[in-house]
Motif scaffolding. Sequence first.
Motif, PDB file in Angstrom:
ATOM      1  N   ASP A 230     105.840  75.756 -41.850  1.00  0.00           N
ATOM      2  CA  ASP A 230     104.523  75.024 -41.450  1.00  0.00           C
ATOM      3  C   ASP A 230     104.670  73.597 -42.014  1.00  0.00           C
ATOM      4  OD1 ASP A 230     101.749  74.447 -41.213  1.00  0.00           O
ATOM      5  OD2 ASP A 230     101.576  74.988 -43.259  1.00  0.00           O
ATOM      6  N   VAL A 231     104.997  72.936 -41.234  1.00  0.00           N
ATOM      7  CA  VAL A 231     105.320  71.343 -41.629  1.00  0.00           C
ATOM      8  C   VAL A 231     104.580  70.339 -41.006  1.00  0.00           C
ATOM      9  CG1 VAL A 231     107.802  72.041 -42.135  1.00  0.00           C
ATOM     10  CG2 VAL A 231     107.400  71.184 -39.944  1.00  0.00           C
ATOM     11  N   SER A 232     104.329  69.378 -41.372  1.00  0.00           N
ATOM     12  CA  SER A 232     103.808  68.130 -40.816  1.00  0.00           C
ATOM     13  C   SER A 232     104.726  66.758 -40.863  1.00  0.00           C
ATOM     14  CB  SER A 232     102.314  67.958 -41.237  1.00  0.00           C
ATOM     15  OG  SER A 232     102.430  67.451 -42.524  1.00  0.00           O
ATOM     16  N   LEU A 233     104.696  66.253 -39.788  1.00  0.00           N
ATOM     17  CA  LEU A 233     105.590  65.036 -39.639  1.00  0.00           C
ATOM     18  C   LEU A 233     104.909  63.962 -38.492  1.00  0.00           C
ATOM     19  CD1 LEU A 233     108.810  65.799 -37.708  1.00  0.00           C
ATOM     20  CD2 LEU A 233     107.303  67.427 -37.989  1.00  0.00           C
ATOM     21  N   PRO A 234     105.292  62.817 -38.676  1.00  0.00           N
ATOM     22  CA  PRO A 234     104.774  61.876 -37.413  1.00  0.00           C
ATOM     23  C   PRO A 234     105.267  62.421 -36.159  1.00  0.00           C
ATOM     24  CG  PRO A 234     105.900  60.677 -39.276  1.00  0.00           C
ATOM     25  CD  PRO A 234     106.153  62.078 -39.494  1.00  0.00           C
TER      26      PRO A 234
ATOM     27  N   MET B 273     112.607  79.113 -33.459  1.00  0.00           N
ATOM     28  CA  MET B 273     111.671  78.994 -32.581  1.00  0.00           C
ATOM     29  C   MET B 273     110.569  77.963 -33.089  1.00  0.00           C
ATOM     30  SD  MET B 273     108.939  82.058 -31.366  1.00  0.00           S
ATOM     31  CE  MET B 273     110.229  83.097 -30.791  1.00  0.00           C
ATOM     32  N   VAL B 274     109.928  77.196 -32.356  1.00  0.00           N
ATOM     33  CA  VAL B 274     109.142  75.969 -32.597  1.00  0.00           C
ATOM     34  C   VAL B 274     107.843  76.095 -31.736  1.00  0.00           C
ATOM     35  CG1 VAL B 274     109.022  73.462 -33.013  1.00  0.00           C
ATOM     36  CG2 VAL B 274     111.232  74.779 -33.445  1.00  0.00           C
ATOM     37  N   PHE B 275     106.730  75.607 -32.326  1.00  0.00           N
ATOM     38  CA  PHE B 275     105.593  75.384 -31.637  1.00  0.00           C
ATOM     39  C   PHE B 275     104.621  75.035 -32.757  1.00  0.00           C
ATOM     40  CE2 PHE B 275     104.853  79.472 -33.548  1.00  0.00           C
ATOM     41  CZ  PHE B 275     103.310  79.655 -33.831  1.00  0.00           C
ATOM     42  N   GLY B 276     103.504  74.575 -32.141  1.00  0.00           N
ATOM     43  CA  GLY B 276     102.413  73.750 -33.287  1.00  0.00           C
ATOM     44  C   GLY B 276     101.263  73.074 -32.612  1.00  0.00           C
ATOM     45  N   HIS B 277     100.479  72.602 -33.554  1.00  0.00           N
ATOM     46  CA  HIS B 277      99.578  71.826 -33.243  1.00  0.00           C
ATOM     47  C   HIS B 277      99.749  70.332 -33.297  1.00  0.00           C
ATOM     48  CE1 HIS B 277      97.366  75.474 -34.713  1.00  0.00           C
ATOM     49  NE2 HIS B 277      98.077  75.326 -35.871  1.00  0.00           N
ATOM     50  N   LEU B 278     100.617  69.915 -32.216  1.00  0.00           N
ATOM     51  CA  LEU B 278     101.330  68.618 -32.142  1.00  0.00           C
ATOM     52  C   LEU B 278     100.402  67.535 -32.195  1.00  0.00           C
ATOM     53  CD1 LEU B 278     104.466  67.480 -30.216  1.00  0.00           C
ATOM     54  CD2 LEU B 278     102.210  66.162 -29.831  1.00  0.00           C
ATOM     55  N   GLY B 279      99.061  67.791 -31.790  1.00  0.00           N
ATOM     56  CA  GLY B 279      97.857  66.852 -31.630  1.00  0.00           C
ATOM     57  C   GLY B 279      97.763  66.210 -33.076  1.00  0.00           C
ATOM     58  N   ASP B 280      97.953  66.993 -34.046  1.00  0.00           N
ATOM     59  CA  ASP B 280      97.485  66.460 -35.305  1.00  0.00           C
ATOM     60  C   ASP B 280      98.763  66.688 -36.230  1.00  0.00           C
ATOM     61  OD1 ASP B 280      97.319  69.435 -36.499  1.00  0.00           O
ATOM     62  OD2 ASP B 280      96.053  69.428 -34.961  1.00  0.00           O
ATOM     63  N   GLY B 281     100.005  66.648 -35.631  1.00  0.00           N
ATOM     64  CA  GLY B 281     101.479  66.355 -36.277  1.00  0.00           C
ATOM     65  C   GLY B 281     101.858  67.730 -37.070  1.00  0.00           C
ATOM     66  N   ASN B 282     101.407  68.951 -36.650  1.00  0.00           N
ATOM     67  CA  ASN B 282     101.686  70.178 -37.252  1.00  0.00           C
ATOM     68  C   ASN B 282     102.758  71.050 -36.521  1.00  0.00           C
ATOM     69  OD1 ASN B 282      99.832  72.842 -38.485  1.00  0.00           O
ATOM     70  ND2 ASN B 282     101.779  72.418 -38.829  1.00  0.00           N
ATOM     71  N   LEU B 283     103.904  71.378 -37.001  1.00  0.00           N
ATOM     72  CA  LEU B 283     104.705  72.136 -36.451  1.00  0.00           C
ATOM     73  C   LEU B 283     104.930  73.529 -37.067  1.00  0.00           C
ATOM     74  CD1 LEU B 283     107.755  69.872 -35.024  1.00  0.00           C
ATOM     75  CD2 LEU B 283     105.715  70.638 -33.933  1.00  0.00           C
ATOM     76  N   HIS B 284     104.971  74.523 -36.387  1.00  0.00           N
ATOM     77  CA  HIS B 284     105.169  76.153 -36.989  1.00  0.00           C
ATOM     78  C   HIS B 284     106.865  76.025 -36.444  1.00  0.00           C
ATOM     79  CE1 HIS B 284     101.213  76.361 -38.374  1.00  0.00           C
ATOM     80  NE2 HIS B 284     100.702  76.408 -37.272  1.00  0.00           N
ATOM     81  N   ILE B 285     107.590  76.485 -37.422  1.00  0.00           N
ATOM     82  CA  ILE B 285     108.934  76.846 -37.283  1.00  0.00           C
ATOM     83  C   ILE B 285     109.632  78.154 -37.678  1.00  0.00           C
ATOM     84  CG2 ILE B 285     111.286  75.997 -37.809  1.00  0.00           C
ATOM     85  CD1 ILE B 285     109.980  73.235 -37.947  1.00  0.00           C
ATOM     86  N   SER B 286     110.008  78.973 -36.978  1.00  0.00           N
ATOM     87  CA  SER B 286     110.724  80.261 -37.518  1.00  0.00           C
ATOM     88  C   SER B 286     112.270  80.057 -37.176  1.00  0.00           C
ATOM     89  CB  SER B 286     110.265  81.395 -36.482  1.00  0.00           C
ATOM     90  OG  SER B 286     108.791  81.519 -36.788  1.00  0.00           O
ATOM     91  N   VAL B 287     112.806  80.316 -38.335  1.00  0.00           N
ATOM     92  CA  VAL B 287     114.385  80.163 -38.510  1.00  0.00           C
ATOM     93  C   VAL B 287     114.890  81.877 -38.829  1.00  0.00           C
ATOM     94  CG1 VAL B 287     116.422  79.340 -39.417  1.00  0.00           C
ATOM     95  CG2 VAL B 287     114.464  78.019 -39.062  1.00  0.00           C
ATOM     96  N   ALA B 288     115.849  82.174 -37.928  1.00  0.00           N
ATOM     97  CA  ALA B 288     116.110  83.492 -38.190  1.00  0.00           C
ATOM     98  C   ALA B 288     117.681  83.540 -38.207  1.00  0.00           C
ATOM     99  CB  ALA B 288     115.866  84.481 -36.843  1.00  0.00           C
ATOM    100  N   PRO B 289     118.191  83.307 -39.455  1.00  0.00           N
ATOM    101  CA  PRO B 289     119.590  83.476 -40.001  1.00  0.00           C
ATOM    102  C   PRO B 289     120.442  84.654 -39.434  1.00  0.00           C
ATOM    103  CG  PRO B 289     118.353  82.893 -41.588  1.00  0.00           C
ATOM    104  CD  PRO B 289     117.531  83.291 -40.949  1.00  0.00           C
ATOM    105  N   ARG B 290     121.453  84.720 -39.021  1.00  0.00           N
ATOM    106  CA  ARG B 290     122.172  85.911 -38.736  1.00  0.00           C
ATOM    107  C   ARG B 290     123.633  85.989 -39.331  1.00  0.00           C
ATOM    108  NH1 ARG B 290     117.755  87.110 -38.098  1.00  0.00           N
ATOM    109  NH2 ARG B 290     116.500  88.107 -36.421  1.00  0.00           N
ATOM    110  N   PRO B 291     124.020  86.824 -40.195  1.00  0.00           N
ATOM    111  CA  PRO B 291     123.133  87.934 -40.794  1.00  0.00           C
ATOM    112  C   PRO B 291     122.034  87.337 -41.902  1.00  0.00           C
ATOM    113  CG  PRO B 291     125.383  87.726 -41.888  1.00  0.00           C
ATOM    114  CD  PRO B 291     125.489  86.649 -40.850  1.00  0.00           C
TER     115      PRO B 291
END
Length: 469
Positions: free
Chosen positions: A345-349, A375-393
């Motif tokens: 759960d990160v924020s950036l410009p 996978m990436v989605f988020g509240h872009l209007g306030d600079g917030n992205l939710h990121i899921s990373v699934a390493p394999r294995p």
Amino acid sequence: MPQDDLLDAIRAIAGDGGVIAGAELAKRPGDWLGFSSCMAAAIVRPRSTDELSRIMRLCHARRQPVIAAGGLSGLVHGTDAAGHELQISFERMRAVEAVDPVGRTMTVEAGVPLQAAQDAALEHDLIYAVDLGARGSATIGGTVSTNAGGNQVVRYGMTRENVLGLEVVLADGTVLSSMNHLLKNNAAYDLKQMFIGSEGTLGLVTRAVLRLHPRPLTIATALLAVDDFDGITGLLSLCSGRLGAMLTSFEVMWQSHYRAIAIDSGRHQPPLPAGHAYYVIVEASGMDPGRDEAFFTALMEETLAGGLAADAVIAASGAQRGAIWGIREDIPGIMAAMMPCAVFDVSLPVTAMPDYVAGLTASVDAEWTGQGKLMVFGHLGDGNLHISVAPRPWSEEARHRAEELVYRPLEAIGGSISAEHGIGLEKRAWLSSSRTPEEIATMRLLKAALDPLNLLNPGKVLIPEDSSA
């Protein structure tokens, strides 16, 4: 492990059902999805601020550490408890005490679910504007402790902007009651702000005065497909400029999220076809039924005519609006598509987002030779992205590597490792990426002043200075 006489003394205060231990404890989940079990020595369930105060006096005298728990929907292990700790649950403190429709305030206990507070406000044609996908399980106390954001920050701000007063029990049982109902109150320090976002490490929130807003008479929701990031920024500028305060939400799903949830999962009827780079939810709310719908429709048509969006659909009913948001808020669907995974759960410009995500995509592909998933989605209007990373294995080492890939690039662009979920246990080693040494030192001073025995959520947010963890 707490001594039996301490639990007996707590039972004498909290009454029947005030302590859950033994075989009953094994039935209690450790998180809202049921992926884990409660590992605390016992769950303590006070019925009032006074009961919690008395319980904390006992714990303070015994140097007994406690972990605060709300709706168990935290994502950074903020409610994890060890076998020697007590979990404090606010599930028996769920009263909506009062609603003042003239002053537009609501007084609630900490265990009130967010959805219940929203429903109580609606009974008076008002809204409590903090809103998030876990509204049915998240509690007011939990959202205050993490300064939760959610879907309407663009218009109404974070929890911090929607709380006027708090009542807090300190580590030694002292009750700090600052139940302010005034919108303007500059009488010295605003003490409540210390506890909002402190994740239960400075005090335990028991009651809150919430700020309410008039219920909008119109809500318009559109899903737009956009093929490049310039279209995203152009769309945000256009909607912000034309809609002004009416703009309630501006959410973006990268293609990876939309395809996995709306198309591949079979859980939804996709409103728009796959194949576009981004999918944007624009929502506006207003007070003019005779004007708002036509104005919003014309604006969405303008985005298509001007080439900002490649395709669009406007919700024609509450059910269609719910279907659009259902794709964005389908956390179980994300878990099904990605688990095991690391969640961020990160924020950036906003302007830094396309290069950041492109770099992260390349890093994940290179690190796990095309087998890792992102996978990436988020509240872009306030600079917030939710990121899921699934390493394999999957492995713990791989999870730590995913943290490096997500967090390291943020330092150079002035981003934050936590936009709205807090620090908890998982992010504390990375806190220096977003806070200066002077800020962290001041945080330690506050913790030492309010909780010198380190009894409240010990180990959360700040790594103990005598630990190498």
